[in-house]
Motif scaffolding. Structure first.
Motif, PDB file in Angstrom:
ATOM      1  N   ARG A   7       0.825  -1.198   0.000  1.00  0.00           N
ATOM      2  CA  ARG A   7       0.000   0.000   0.000  1.00  0.00           C
ATOM      3  C   ARG A   7       0.867   1.260   0.000  1.00  0.00           C
ATOM      4  O   ARG A   7       0.585   2.232  -0.696  1.00  0.00           O
ATOM      5  CB  ARG A   7      -0.917  -0.007   1.229  1.00  0.00           C
ATOM      6  CG  ARG A   7      -1.890   1.162   1.269  1.00  0.00           C
ATOM      7  CD  ARG A   7      -2.955   0.960   2.336  1.00  0.00           C
ATOM      8  NE  ARG A   7      -2.369   0.856   3.668  1.00  0.00           N
ATOM      9  CZ  ARG A   7      -2.298  -0.260   4.365  1.00  0.00           C
ATOM     10  NH1 ARG A   7      -2.765  -1.397   3.870  1.00  0.00           N
ATOM     11  NH2 ARG A   7      -1.759  -0.261   5.580  1.00  0.00           N
ATOM     12  N   GLN A  11       0.964   4.179  -2.947  1.00  0.00           N
ATOM     13  CA  GLN A  11       0.732   5.596  -2.689  1.00  0.00           C
ATOM     14  C   GLN A  11       1.875   6.441  -3.239  1.00  0.00           C
ATOM     15  O   GLN A  11       1.650   7.500  -3.817  1.00  0.00           O
ATOM     16  CB  GLN A  11       0.555   5.848  -1.192  1.00  0.00           C
ATOM     17  CG  GLN A  11      -0.765   5.342  -0.647  1.00  0.00           C
ATOM     18  CD  GLN A  11      -0.829   5.502   0.856  1.00  0.00           C
ATOM     19  OE1 GLN A  11      -0.177   4.778   1.580  1.00  0.00           O
ATOM     20  NE2 GLN A  11      -1.624   6.451   1.317  1.00  0.00           N
ATOM     21  N   SER A  15       1.691   9.318  -6.181  1.00  0.00           N
ATOM     22  CA  SER A  15       2.211  10.661  -5.941  1.00  0.00           C
ATOM     23  C   SER A  15       3.216  11.047  -7.016  1.00  0.00           C
ATOM     24  O   SER A  15       3.245  12.173  -7.486  1.00  0.00           O
ATOM     25  CB  SER A  15       2.864  10.728  -4.561  1.00  0.00           C
ATOM     26  OG  SER A  15       1.930  10.450  -3.556  1.00  0.00           O
ATOM     27  N   LYS A  40     -13.769  22.444  -3.136  1.00  0.00           N
ATOM     28  CA  LYS A  40     -13.646  21.236  -2.328  1.00  0.00           C
ATOM     29  C   LYS A  40     -14.142  21.516  -0.915  1.00  0.00           C
ATOM     30  O   LYS A  40     -14.068  22.650  -0.443  1.00  0.00           O
ATOM     31  CB  LYS A  40     -12.191  20.761  -2.296  1.00  0.00           C
ATOM     32  CG  LYS A  40     -11.673  20.321  -3.672  1.00  0.00           C
ATOM     33  CD  LYS A  40     -10.229  19.858  -3.584  1.00  0.00           C
ATOM     34  CE  LYS A  40      -9.716  19.434  -4.962  1.00  0.00           C
ATOM     35  NZ  LYS A  40      -8.298  19.003  -4.899  1.00  0.00           N
ATOM     36  N   ARG A  66      -7.724  23.421   2.953  1.00  0.00           N
ATOM     37  CA  ARG A  66      -8.826  22.497   3.209  1.00  0.00           C
ATOM     38  C   ARG A  66      -9.381  22.588   4.622  1.00  0.00           C
ATOM     39  O   ARG A  66     -10.291  21.823   4.970  1.00  0.00           O
ATOM     40  CB  ARG A  66      -8.363  21.050   2.933  1.00  0.00           C
ATOM     41  CG  ARG A  66      -7.889  20.782   1.508  1.00  0.00           C
ATOM     42  CD  ARG A  66      -8.978  21.041   0.476  1.00  0.00           C
ATOM     43  NE  ARG A  66     -10.183  20.289   0.760  1.00  0.00           N
ATOM     44  CZ  ARG A  66     -10.381  19.014   0.370  1.00  0.00           C
ATOM     45  NH1 ARG A  66      -9.433  18.390  -0.316  1.00  0.00           N
ATOM     46  NH2 ARG A  66     -11.507  18.398   0.654  1.00  0.00           N
ATOM     47  N   GLU A 329      -4.058  17.756   5.464  1.00  0.00           N
ATOM     48  CA  GLU A 329      -4.135  16.311   5.290  1.00  0.00           C
ATOM     49  C   GLU A 329      -5.227  15.696   6.164  1.00  0.00           C
ATOM     50  O   GLU A 329      -5.975  14.812   5.733  1.00  0.00           O
ATOM     51  CB  GLU A 329      -2.776  15.675   5.618  1.00  0.00           C
ATOM     52  CG  GLU A 329      -1.726  15.931   4.567  1.00  0.00           C
ATOM     53  CD  GLU A 329      -2.057  15.266   3.246  1.00  0.00           C
ATOM     54  OE1 GLU A 329      -2.338  14.050   3.247  1.00  0.00           O
ATOM     55  OE2 GLU A 329      -2.049  15.960   2.216  1.00  0.00           O
ATOM     56  N   GLN A 332      -8.625  16.052   4.686  1.00  0.00           N
ATOM     57  CA  GLN A 332      -8.915  15.064   3.651  1.00  0.00           C
ATOM     58  C   GLN A 332      -9.181  13.679   4.245  1.00  0.00           C
ATOM     59  O   GLN A 332      -9.997  12.922   3.718  1.00  0.00           O
ATOM     60  CB  GLN A 332      -7.755  15.022   2.662  1.00  0.00           C
ATOM     61  CG  GLN A 332      -7.606  16.310   1.865  1.00  0.00           C
ATOM     62  CD  GLN A 332      -6.357  16.331   1.027  1.00  0.00           C
ATOM     63  OE1 GLN A 332      -6.271  15.665  -0.007  1.00  0.00           O
ATOM     64  NE2 GLN A 332      -5.361  17.095   1.470  1.00  0.00           N
ATOM     65  N   ILE A 333      -8.505  13.361   5.335  1.00  0.00           N
ATOM     66  CA  ILE A 333      -8.772  12.088   6.011  1.00  0.00           C
ATOM     67  C   ILE A 333     -10.212  12.059   6.523  1.00  0.00           C
ATOM     68  O   ILE A 333     -10.951  11.080   6.333  1.00  0.00           O
ATOM     69  CB  ILE A 333      -7.781  11.882   7.174  1.00  0.00           C
ATOM     70  CG1 ILE A 333      -6.358  11.680   6.646  1.00  0.00           C
ATOM     71  CG2 ILE A 333      -8.194  10.676   8.035  1.00  0.00           C
ATOM     72  CD1 ILE A 333      -5.280  11.737   7.720  1.00  0.00           C
ATOM     73  N   GLU A 336     -12.850  13.000   3.243  1.00  0.00           N
ATOM     74  CA  GLU A 336     -12.812  12.199   2.024  1.00  0.00           C
ATOM     75  C   GLU A 336     -12.344  10.770   2.240  1.00  0.00           C
ATOM     76  O   GLU A 336     -12.299   9.980   1.293  1.00  0.00           O
ATOM     77  CB  GLU A 336     -11.898  12.880   0.993  1.00  0.00           C
ATOM     78  CG  GLU A 336     -12.354  14.278   0.614  1.00  0.00           C
ATOM     79  CD  GLU A 336     -11.333  15.033  -0.216  1.00  0.00           C
ATOM     80  OE1 GLU A 336     -10.259  14.448  -0.524  1.00  0.00           O
ATOM     81  OE2 GLU A 336     -11.601  16.201  -0.553  1.00  0.00           O
ATOM     82  N   LYS A 338      -9.340   9.852   2.965  1.00  0.00           N
ATOM     83  CA  LYS A 338      -7.993   9.657   2.442  1.00  0.00           C
ATOM     84  C   LYS A 338      -7.165   8.794   3.390  1.00  0.00           C
ATOM     85  O   LYS A 338      -7.238   8.946   4.614  1.00  0.00           O
ATOM     86  CB  LYS A 338      -7.304  11.004   2.246  1.00  0.00           C
ATOM     87  CG  LYS A 338      -5.897  10.891   1.681  1.00  0.00           C
ATOM     88  CD  LYS A 338      -5.280  12.259   1.393  1.00  0.00           C
ATOM     89  CE  LYS A 338      -3.887  12.106   0.801  1.00  0.00           C
ATOM     90  NZ  LYS A 338      -3.272  13.412   0.469  1.00  0.00           N
ATOM     91  N   LYS A 339      -6.384   7.897   2.822  1.00  0.00           N
ATOM     92  CA  LYS A 339      -5.504   7.039   3.615  1.00  0.00           C
ATOM     93  C   LYS A 339      -4.101   7.630   3.609  1.00  0.00           C
ATOM     94  O   LYS A 339      -3.437   7.640   2.565  1.00  0.00           O
ATOM     95  CB  LYS A 339      -5.476   5.618   3.046  1.00  0.00           C
ATOM     96  CG  LYS A 339      -6.830   4.936   3.009  1.00  0.00           C
ATOM     97  CD  LYS A 339      -7.412   4.741   4.393  1.00  0.00           C
ATOM     98  CE  LYS A 339      -8.740   4.002   4.347  1.00  0.00           C
ATOM     99  NZ  LYS A 339      -9.363   3.879   5.677  1.00  0.00           N
ATOM    100  N   PRO A 340      -3.626   8.156   4.732  1.00  0.00           N
ATOM    101  CA  PRO A 340      -2.280   8.741   4.751  1.00  0.00           C
ATOM    102  C   PRO A 340      -1.203   7.670   4.639  1.00  0.00           C
ATOM    103  O   PRO A 340      -1.435   6.500   4.959  1.00  0.00           O
ATOM    104  CB  PRO A 340      -2.228   9.429   6.111  1.00  0.00           C
ATOM    105  CG  PRO A 340      -3.157   8.630   6.970  1.00  0.00           C
ATOM    106  CD  PRO A 340      -4.269   8.183   6.057  1.00  0.00           C
TER     107      PRO A 340
END
Length: 374
Positions: A7, A11, A15, A40, A66, A329, A332-333, A336, A338-340
């Motif tokens: 994973r 990622q 990127s 957003k 964000r 960040e 977004q987690i 949305e 998001k998986k950091p």
């Protein structure tokens, strides 16, 4: 290749495709004049505890794309007034510690960033979760693992997210070092050293008050070495040994540690040697050694710039304002899913607390403590 490594590499690949000239750095390089993203969703954040670090967070958030400050919680009316005016927070979104449960009825608050003394995190997190708001909690997440588990459970039961302020897990030189380890450039990892400390200064501050801090240097600065050992080595430790040294019994009373040396053992056979202290400066260094290369970071956890090098020279990743990147960040987690690259959720915070508990037990007993972090 295990799932977490696969994973991680996926990622990094995504990127690199997005910004191929930036050495796979996955975050925006500049937040200084970007402004909020109009197209957003924006995370609406209430800051709880308007002290020195909250000031740093608040200033950094002015450059977020964000996340924005939409609420304030403090026990000092004058701070609520001055901060409210400075950051354009409406009077109806300013709360004290007695009435902040009312945030449940405020649609202008999505999440609360708890930046209060350690011993308050537990009760405040439970109240924020009950109000149906997401929680961002400064580290350490609580003063022991039992409290941490209750916080994780409360947020899960309320259907809200619990994140911990591990800003270094978003920092570019740190992520470059992790990338080098994951892609095998360091070879088999053998050893990590984490040195964290400073002279505490004012002996009357809350950080040396057992009732508010839950401990001493380990809770405040040593947690950087604990968490850093985990993300630098890429494993969770399975045992710990520790020794406490105290020279100033007036400042560091019973239950408040001045200096702790601790050692961690990992499943692969790698070991770590770490120092946490409130009695000396110039200690902010990580050193990771593999069979083929090393990464030295000094400074390693300060507010920046972070400096890193290997046998082939400096890492040279761009400096960002840590809290700006962290909050963008985390937005977004939360918004949305998001998986950091490196997780910053309550499970990570709870695992650090289990290690802290074990370090204190080892100091008390002189015995090696086995760890089961889950």
């Amino acid at each position: 290749m295990n799932n977490s490594r696969r994973r991680f590499l996926q990622q990094l690949t995504l990127s690199a495709l997005a910004v191929p000239a930036l050495n796979a750095y996955p975050f925006p390089l500049s937040h200084q004049s970007s402004g909020l993203a109009n197209d957003k969703p924006i995370l609406k954040v209430a800051l709880m505890g308007l002290g020195g670090y909250a000031e740093r967070v608040a200033e950094a958030m002015q450059s977020c794309t964000r996340a924005k400050i939409t609420g304030l919680i403090s026990g000092t009316p004058e701070k609520l007034k001055t901060w409210g005016a400075k950051y354009n927070v409406a009077e109806g979104s300013r709360y004290n510690y007695e009435n902040f449960d009312q945030i449940k009825d405020n649609p202008e608050i999505d999440a609360v960033y708890i930046i209060t003394p350690n011993a308050l995190h537990h009760s405040q997190t439970l109240r924020v979760a009950k109000a149906g708001k997401h929680v961002i909690c400064e580290k350490p997440m609580a003063i022991n693992a039992q409290e941490g588990q209750e916080m994780v459970d409360a947020c899960a039961a309320a259907g809200v997210q619990l994140l911990v302020g591990y800003r270094m897990r978003f920092e570019p030189n740190t992520l470059k070092a992790v990338e080098m380890r994951e892609t095998g450039k360091l070879g088999k990892i053998k050893f990590f050293q984490g040195q964290t400390g400073f002279k505490i200064g004012d002996p009357n501050q809350w950080r040396v008050n057992k009732e508010l801090a839950g401990g001493g240097s380990l809770m405040d600065i040593g947690i950087y070495a604990i968490n850093g050992a985990r993300y630098m080595v890429g494993e969770d430790p399975i045992w710990v040994t520790a020794q406490e040294t105290k020279t100033d019994f007036e400042t560091f009373k019973e239950g408040v540690d001045e200096t702790i040396l601790f050692q961690l053992g990992f499943p692969s056979g790698a070991v770590a040697s770490c120092l946490s202290t409130y009695s000396m400066n110039h200690l902010d260094r990580f050193y990771l050694v593999g069979n083929d290369d090393f990464v030295e970071m000094q400074p390693s956890t300060g507010y920046g710039p972070i400096k890193g090098r290997t046998k082939n020279g400096p890492l040279n990743q761009p400096h960002t304002v840590h809290q700006t990147v962290q909050m963008d960040e985390m937005a977004q987690i939360i918004l949305e899913g998001k998986k950091p690259i490196l997780p910053v959720d309550g499970k990570v915070g709870l695992q650090d607390l289990k290690i802290i508990d074990a370090i204190y037990r080892s100091c008390d007993t002189g015995q090696r403590q086995e760890l089961q972090l889950g």
